[in-house]
Design an enzyme around this catalytic site. Structure first.
Site, PDB file in Angstrom:
ATOM      1  N   SER A   1       4.674   2.601   7.869  1.00 58.05           N
ATOM      2  CA  SER A   1       4.224   1.511   7.000  1.00 58.05           C
ATOM      3  C   SER A   1       5.354   1.055   6.090  1.00 58.05           C
ATOM      4  O   SER A   1       6.037   1.870   5.476  1.00 58.05           O
ATOM      5  CB  SER A   1       3.039   1.952   6.142  1.00 58.05           C
ATOM      6  OG  SER A   1       1.886   2.070   6.915  1.00 58.05           O
TER       7      SER A   1
ATOM      8  N   HIS B   1       0.815  -1.216   0.000  1.00 55.68           N
ATOM      9  CA  HIS B   1       0.000   0.000   0.000  1.00 55.68           C
ATOM     10  C   HIS B   1       0.854   1.276   0.000  1.00 55.68           C
ATOM     11  O   HIS B   1       0.379   2.337  -0.377  1.00 55.68           O
ATOM     12  CB  HIS B   1      -1.007   0.011   1.157  1.00 55.68           C
ATOM     13  CG  HIS B   1      -0.435   0.305   2.498  1.00 55.68           C
ATOM     14  ND1 HIS B   1      -0.005  -0.675   3.360  1.00 55.68           N
ATOM     15  CD2 HIS B   1      -0.217   1.484   3.136  1.00 55.68           C
ATOM     16  CE1 HIS B   1       0.440  -0.118   4.474  1.00 55.68           C
ATOM     17  NE2 HIS B   1       0.331   1.205   4.358  1.00 55.68           N
TER      18      HIS B   1
ATOM     19  N   ASP C   1      -0.121  -7.686   1.454  1.00 52.89           N
ATOM     20  CA  ASP C   1       0.303  -6.280   1.442  1.00 52.89           C
ATOM     21  C   ASP C   1       1.827  -6.140   1.446  1.00 52.89           C
ATOM     22  O   ASP C   1       2.397  -5.356   2.199  1.00 52.89           O
ATOM     23  CB  ASP C   1      -0.302  -5.513   2.617  1.00 52.89           C
ATOM     24  CG  ASP C   1      -0.096  -4.004   2.492  1.00 52.89           C
ATOM     25  OD1 ASP C   1      -0.137  -3.485   1.365  1.00 52.89           O
ATOM     26  OD2 ASP C   1       0.128  -3.342   3.525  1.00 52.89           O
TER      27      ASP C   1
END
Length: 171
Positions: A148, A39, A69
């Site tokens: 992230s 992402h 992911d």
């Protein structure tokens, strides 16, 4: 820290404007391949990587696994010297073990927070997505936007996971 990579992206945004993104990654092998969350780079038209020594390079997605992911990036230009991270065994972890999040929260390069492993086999559904990511490690170390894609480390500094999502019950 020498394995950490700052990832900046540009792509289509709202109202025809260019959207900008920020994340982290970790060098995982002698070829300089970088592991991050998909992402972080999904839909990006431009990926800029910044290495620990300050080297900047364009990045390219060379592999992706949407169901977990994860993306693997390759830099067009690697720094003269880089250090791949040591990959650990997440199967050896127990609830209560120490965990460390390393990344670039809010663009602050090379920040680290500490906590513990809180649980295993968690499921996360990103906001606005139909996809459910399963088999995740839950931890209580502080993570913020920009973390992230960064590594989750054990006490020995081995990568045991990649930061995928943040659950904040108040926001």
């Amino acid at each position: 820290q020498p394995s950490l990579v700052l990832i900046q992206t540009e792509g289509p945004g709202e109202n025809g404007e260019t959207g900008k993104g920020l994340g982290s990654g970790v060098i995982i092998n002698d070829f300089g391949e970088i592991l991050t969350s998909l992402h972080v780079v999904a839909g990006a038209q431009k990926i800029t990587l910044t290495f620990a020594d300050g080297t900047h390079s364009a990045g390219l997605v060379i592999s992706e696994s949407p169901e977990i992911d994860i993306a693997v990036l390759q830099a067009e230009t690697l720094p003269a010297q880089f250090v791949p991270a040591t990959l650990g065994n997440p199967g050896a972890l127990r609830v209560g073990d120490e965990a460390f999040v390393v990344g670039n929260p809010c663009g602050l390069y090379s920040s680290m927070s500490a906590g513990v492993i809180s649980g295993f086999n968690r499921t996360f559904q990103p906001p606005g997505s139909d996809q459910r990511i399963e088999g995740l490690i839950q931890f209580d170390a502080a993570a913020n936007p920009g973390n992230s894609g960064g590594p989750l480390l054990n006490r020995s500094g081995h990568v045991i996971g990649i930061v995928t999502g943040i659950i904040n019950p108040t926001d």
